[in-house]
Motif scaffolding. Structure first.
Motif, PDB file in Angstrom:
ATOM      1  N   TYR A  52       0.967  -1.173  -0.058  1.00 33.78           N
ATOM      2  CA  TYR A  52       0.097  -0.078  -0.035  1.00 33.78           C
ATOM      3  C   TYR A  52       0.974   1.368  -0.116  1.00 33.78           C
ATOM      4  CZ  TYR A  52      -3.051   3.883   1.492  1.00 33.78           C
ATOM      5  OH  TYR A  52      -3.814   5.019   1.713  1.00 33.78           O
ATOM      6  N   SER A  99      -3.212   7.157  -4.510  1.00 34.07           N
ATOM      7  CA  SER A  99      -2.892   5.808  -3.616  1.00 34.07           C
ATOM      8  C   SER A  99      -2.945   4.710  -4.654  1.00 34.07           C
ATOM      9  CB  SER A  99      -3.944   5.622  -2.392  1.00 34.07           C
ATOM     10  OG  SER A  99      -5.172   5.647  -2.923  1.00 34.07           O
ATOM     11  N   PHE A 123      -3.037   0.164  -3.794  1.00 36.51           N
ATOM     12  CA  PHE A 123      -3.213  -0.849  -2.824  1.00 36.51           C
ATOM     13  C   PHE A 123      -3.465  -2.170  -3.683  1.00 36.51           C
ATOM     14  CE2 PHE A 123      -6.022  -3.952  -0.970  1.00 36.51           C
ATOM     15  CZ  PHE A 123      -5.300  -4.640   0.101  1.00 36.51           C
TER      16      PHE A 123
END
Length: 929
Positions: free
Chosen positions: A699, A731, A733
């Protein structure tokens, strides 16, 4: 439904119905001489006919063991215990004799055995040696003239796909060595597809540590999944060659020749390939090993990006990636030798090649624009020709028991000739057609690269105290000379409003000189704690010139275009200081690091006399925790924080002009972006049982990300500049898991993989902030089975769902289902005949963004016949894409843009081939070390 039945046909060749059984064998491992039970002794149950491991167990504290749920048949029981002779016993179990109780099994110490009795037994097919798995080739079936990749496919937990890519327990194998040495610049397929399997004694699988970790004795966390091929002693002296010739009734051909001469401590190999079937290509492997990646270039963050990867987009890639029709000719020479009791060694590789690709390509790109979408289409005819020459040299010497020196040299030249013609158009939903153009581009390019890298390391008397010095120099030259001839019509209310004609000559020239040095010092603070200090410094000096000439008269390009021409000198000076503290105890390691770097960047515009100065100060904290599970696997968690500087193309305040309807403008006010990243990895491997579980995840979140600022005007002209995102963060993930298992009763290897990925990014379109989400959910199921001298079978199913959407522009929702399925079947027929078939299916559903679905079934098949006593002369007929459905198709998302491409690719053909493998080996020279 018919497609799935077609794909599942090969699976019908074996029965997966398994009856439950209560058959078992038990006993107790005992030393009658000492009168003690032996706990934790290894108990292996092998199938008698082929010595394949069926089950494995450890004796309990009282020395007892029990292996249950057996099928009727003949087995070999093998019990091993340190300092004791192996116990081997054959037995047969049946429904009439469901339980075999061996009672007390007396194991004899080796010391006592020498004076009393010798026990003979069969060697186990796999051994665990520390962090290395070693597989004995004698435990696996090897067909006449089989290659190493055929042997690897039989090892539980290992997979080899049709392109030669190797996976071990869910992880990609990136290095394949021969006797511990790299072969042809570390190109794995040149080993696995050419070295004969009957030459192999052992297959070793391990995680190769970095040079620094091997030299200092302190683990730096860098690991490379590696396979080492250990040869039989009598195969280290001799020669073998392989010649293949293939032609078709159409335009396709494939020829290959390779000669290998092995003589104890030296190896010499030469090969050549000619073909247009897409199975021959040039490789960039040497760049990763000896080129720019061997420098400490991570200390450079600004100028290095443009210096080594210039924006000269017409310079084609060395790889053939399925787009267009290729014609390739490559060849190479390899030599390595050890001498002076292995204290000195050299490794030399030379490659050269020609790659010609031509074809057509249609691209549809869609991008966010506030509440609507911009669509760009391009129809392209292209032809690219690339010639490449590369050479690398490595020399190592152990100066004494404590000192080591290594020098590597790498050089390459590339020449490229490319031409393409394009027809383009731009339209905006609700507004219609904005522009339409025709463009012809031609370009001649040249690149030269040279790198020298010297490493010295010294270990001191005190354990874990060491000093190392690395000095590197890299130089490059890149230049091109090309033409742009275009005509663009701009529309207003569906009528031509204006016309733009461009006829220009474009000259690009760039040179770079890079010097860097790194000092490492390690000092043990206590028995378990070590301190690592590092200092690095580098200088990057580059000159870049771009000249755009217009015509004064037809054919006379002598009027320089001041707006789009530039001439830059730029210097970058980097100083980096850092340190790490590492705690290591038994099977655990904890490392905490902090690095600080100072970057001074200067860019001088020689045209206007303007100088741009930038200073960056970066901090990179990191921490990692690693637990080794002996003989089974590991668990690790790590954190890394790092800054990302803007590139030269993003910083320089001039327009980069490649397309009349697209412009790029730099922003000298850009700031650094900073990323925080967490990684997780967990691996449990039970090689004796043929099973493993591997979990990976990461992450990361980026603050102040540099994003594109896109502006499209009423004429459809796009201008791209760059901004820092500010308070919002991007971001990513990802988590994946793979489980591999050998089902012994069916004698098949299986694997199941699941992966989830989610990404959030932003862009600005016409002053509106566009948020875009991308997620993917993929899975994979694989089955492989080999029945010696009868058949082999492989089946893979990969369903996936991709979610890609923007809240502002619903019509750019590119979410949809995808499916890939592959199956292959090989049959060993009487009188030297063989049959191989493969079927693959690819499906991508239609989406809101693209109203077209895609599906194709590709069928390949071949039949072969062996001749001569050694069965080393093979005549074959192979058919590629028998249903003629191979249609070039690609759909992907890059940032806020989604693309769909249709292109020319290789389709149906039938190839007739004749191959000959020949070998001659001498006896073992016992005088050699």
């Amino acid at each position: 439904m018919k497609i799935f039945l077609l794909l599942l046909i090969p699976l019908c060749f074996f029965n997966i119905v398994l009856a439950q059984s209560n058959l078992k064998i038990k006993g107790l491992a005992f030393d009658s001489f000492k009168g003690v039970a032996l706990s934790k002794a290894s108990v292996s149950l092998l199938q008698e006919k082929d010595s394949i491991l069926m089950q494995f167990a450890w004796t309990k504290n009282e020395g007892s063991f029990s292996i249950e749920k057996l099928l009727p048949g003949k087995y070999i029981l093998l019990i091993c215990y340190p300092d004791y002779a192996d116990y081997v016993e054959k037995f047969e179990i049946s429904l009439q004799r469901p339980i075999i109780d061996l009672g007390n099994i007396n194991l004899m110490s080796k010391a006592k055995l020498l004076s009393e009795v010798i026990i003979k037994g069969q060697i186990s097919g796999v051994k665990v040696k520390g962090d290395t798995l070693e597989f004995n080739s004698k435990s696996f079936y090897v067909a006449p003239n089989a290659k190493v990749e055929d042997l690897l496919r039989q090892i539980p937990g290992l997979q080899v796909d049709n392109n030669g890519k190797i996976s071990a327990y869910g992880q990609t194998v990136t290095k394949v060595l021969v006797e511990g040495e790299e072969f042809f610049g570390d190109d794995p397929t040149l080993v696995t597809k050419n070295i004969r399997a009957d030459m192999v004694d052992k297959i070793q699988l391990y995680d190769k540590k970095s040079d620094n970790a091997n030299l200092t004795g302190i683990n730096d966390g860098v690991k490379i999944k590696t396979i080492n091929i250990k040869l039989k002693e009598d195969k280290k002296r001799g020669y073998f060659w392989k010649i293949v010739g293939g032609i078709s009734l159409s335009r396709y051909q494939q020829q290959q020749a390779m000669l290998n001469i092995f003589k104890n401590k030296s190896k010499f190999s030469i090969y050549g390939n000619i073909g247009n079937t897409g199975k021959v290509e040039l490789s960039n492997a040497e760049n990763d090993k000896y080129g720019i990646n061997s420098l400490d270039l991570d200390i450079f963050q600004v100028g290095i990006i443009t210096s080594l990867n210039n924006d000269n987009a017409e310079f084609v890639n060395e790889h053939y990636e399925g787009q267009g029709l290729p014609n390739a000719r490559i060849g190479g020479v390899h030599y390595d030798q050890k001498w002076n009791s292995d204290k000195q060694k050299i490794n030399v590789n030379y490659k050269m090649g020609l790659l010609n690709i031509k074809g057509t390509k249609d691209v549809l790109s869609r991008n966010n624009l506030s509440a609507s979408a911009v669509s760009n289409t391009a129809s392209q005819d292209f032809q690219n020709e690339l010639t490449s020459k590369k050479m690398d040299f490595a020399y190592e010497i152990k100066l004494d028991t404590a000192s080591f020196f290594k020098i590597t040299l790498f050089g390459s030249t590339k020449n490229n000739n490319s031409s393409q013609s394009l027809n383009t158009s731009t339209l905006i939903d609700d507004f219609g057609l904005l522009n339409q153009g025709d463009r012809i581009l031609g370009n001649d390019g040249e690149q030269q690269n040279f790198n020298v890298n010297a490493l010295y390391n010294r270990k001191f008397k005190k354990p874990r105290r060491s000093f190392s010095l690395r000095i590197s120099q890299y130089s490059s030259l890149s230049k091109s000379d090309g033409f742009l001839n275009s005509k663009t019509n701009y529309f207003s209310e569906d009528k031509i409003d204006s016309v733009q004609n461009i006829n220009q000559r474009r000259i690009f020239h760039q040179t770079s000189q890079i010097f860097s040095g790194t000092i490492n010092y390690t000092e043990p603070i206590s028995k378990n704690i070590s301190l690592i200090l590092n200092y690095a410094s580098g200088l990057n000096r580059s000159v870049s010139t771009r000249k755009i000439f217009n015509q004064s008269n037809p054919g006379s390009y002598d009027v320089i275009d001041q707006l789009y021409s530039n001439n830059f000198d730029f210097d970058e000076v980097v100083n980096r200081l850092g340190g790490s503290i590492q705690y290591a105890h038994q099977n655990r390691e904890l490392r905490v690091s902090l690095w600080a770097s100072n970057i001074d960047f200067s860019q001088l515009n020689n045209v206007g006399g303007n100088r741009y100065l930038k200073k960056f100060t970066n901090f990179a904290p990191s921490a990692s925790y690693f637990v080794n599970i002996p003989n089974k696997g590991w668990f690790s968690i790590s954190y890394l924080g790092y800054a990302t500087q803007p590139t030269i193309a993003q910083l320089q305040p001039v327009q980069i002009y490649e397309d009349p309807t697209n412009f790029v403008i730099g922003n000298p006010s850009l700031r650094n972006a900073f990323t925080n990243r967490i990684n997780l990895n967990y691996l449990i491997s039970r090689p004796l049982e043929g099973s493993s579980i591997n979990l990976n995840g990461f992450y990361y979140i980026t603050n102040d990300q540099i994003i594109n600022d896109i502006d499209v005007d009423v004429a459809g002209k796009t201008t791209i500049s760059f901004l820092n995102l500010g308070s919002r963060n991007t971001s990513n993930f990802s988590i994946s898991g793979i489980y591999t298992k050998k089902i012994k009763r069916l004698d098949i290897n299986t694997s199941i993989e699941i992966k989830i990925n989610s990404n959030l990014d932003y862009s600005i379109s016409n002053n509106d902030l566009i948020k875009r989400n991308f997620s993917s959910y993929t899975s994979s199921f694989n089955v492989f089975k080999l029945k010696p001298k009868q058949y082999s079978i492989n089946f893979t199913l990969r369903p996936a769902y991709h979610q890609s959407y923007s809240a502002y522009v619903p019509m750019l929702d590119n979410s949809g289902f995808a499916l890939q399925a592959n199956s292959s079947l090989g049959l060993f027929l009487p009188k030297g005949f063989g049959l191989n078939t493969s079927i693959s299916y690819n499906y991508q559903a239609q989406t809101h963004a693209f109203g077209q679905s895609f599906n194709a079934v590709l069928v390949n098949a071949s039949i072969s016949k062996t001749f001569l006593k050694q069965e080393n002369l093979i005549l074959s007929m192979s058919g590629n894409d028998l249903l003629n459905q191979n249609s070039g198709f690609l759909r992907n998302a890059v940032g806020s843009t989604i693309n769909q491409s249709n292109y020319t690719t290789i389709r149906r053909y039938v190839l007739f081939s004749l191959s000959w493998d020949f070998s001659k080996f001498g006896t073992v020279d016992k005088t050699q070390n």
